[in-house]
Scaffold this active site. Structure first.
Site, mmCIF file in Angstrom:
data_model
loop_
_atom_site.group_PDB
_atom_site.id
_atom_site.type_symbol
_atom_site.label_atom_id
_atom_site.label_comp_id
_atom_site.label_asym_id
_atom_site.label_seq_id
_atom_site.Cartn_x
_atom_site.Cartn_y
_atom_site.Cartn_z
ATOM 1 N N ASP A 123 0.855 -1.189 0.000
ATOM 2 C CA ASP A 123 0.000 0.000 0.000
ATOM 3 C C ASP A 123 0.886 1.233 0.000
ATOM 4 O O ASP A 123 1.994 1.211 0.562
ATOM 5 C CB ASP A 123 -0.910 0.012 1.229
ATOM 6 N N ASP A 141 -6.770 -1.164 -5.032
ATOM 7 C CA ASP A 141 -7.926 -0.869 -4.178
ATOM 8 C C ASP A 141 -8.808 0.196 -4.822
ATOM 9 O O ASP A 141 -10.039 0.106 -4.773
ATOM 10 C CB ASP A 141 -7.473 -0.374 -2.802
#
EC number: 3.4.23.36
Length: 166
Positions: A123, A141
């Site tokens: 991330d 995402d």
């Protein structure tokens, strides 16, 4: 009798490849240029921040001992298979749904690759306001969320009449 693939929603699979290239490319750049925890400010309220996510969204089940890696990998594979079947059954002209499905598949495969290759999801997008930070996320995402939003949007749009479908 099978139908030609380009007349089905599978015609939109090129978008899966685009999402994968952008997602995996961004993660590669982070892994090559950041140490875990490094942060670089891009704009007010937006940072690049290298984080590892061993769970799902919002680090759900991140501290569960490792079994969740395979659980979430299985869910990603199952969702991809279901959406591929739905794309095959839909017409190529059903653009909004097929784009949504392709975005979700691309995002799911990007995060699946991370889970299988690294054991965690990379991330890097850190959105914040003042001292409040949203959960760090990645481009996969984002693709999944945009795809889900498009499916919801499609549900609110008027359905084409029989004449418009012909």
């Amino acid at each position: 009798m099978s139908k030609p693939l380009c007349s089905t929603g599978l015609r939109w699979l090129w978008l899966v490849v685009v999402v994968l290239i952008i997602d995996l490319g961004s993660k590669y750049l982070i892994l090559q240029n950041f140490a875990l925890g490094d942060t670089v400010g891009l704009f007010p309220s937006l940072n690049l921040h290298y984080a590892r996510n061993y769970g799902a969204a919002f680090s759900f089940l991140a501290d569960s001992g490792g079994w969740q890696r395979w659980f979430f990998a299985g869910i990603a594979i199952g969702i991809c298979v279901i959406l591929l079947v739905m794309m095959y059954r839909s017409k190529a002209t059903q653009k909004l749904n097929n784009i949504a499905y392709a975005l979700i598949i691309g995002g799911a495969l990007g995060n699946l690759f991370d889970r299988l290759w690294h054991g965690f999801v990379v991330d890097m997008i850190d959105f914040y306001v003042g001292n409040w930070h949203f959960a760090t996320f990645n481009l996969a995402d984002s693709a999944i969320c945009i795809g889900a939003a498009l499916i919801v949007l499609e549900g609110f749009l008027p359905k084409p009449t029989a004449k418009e479908q012909a």
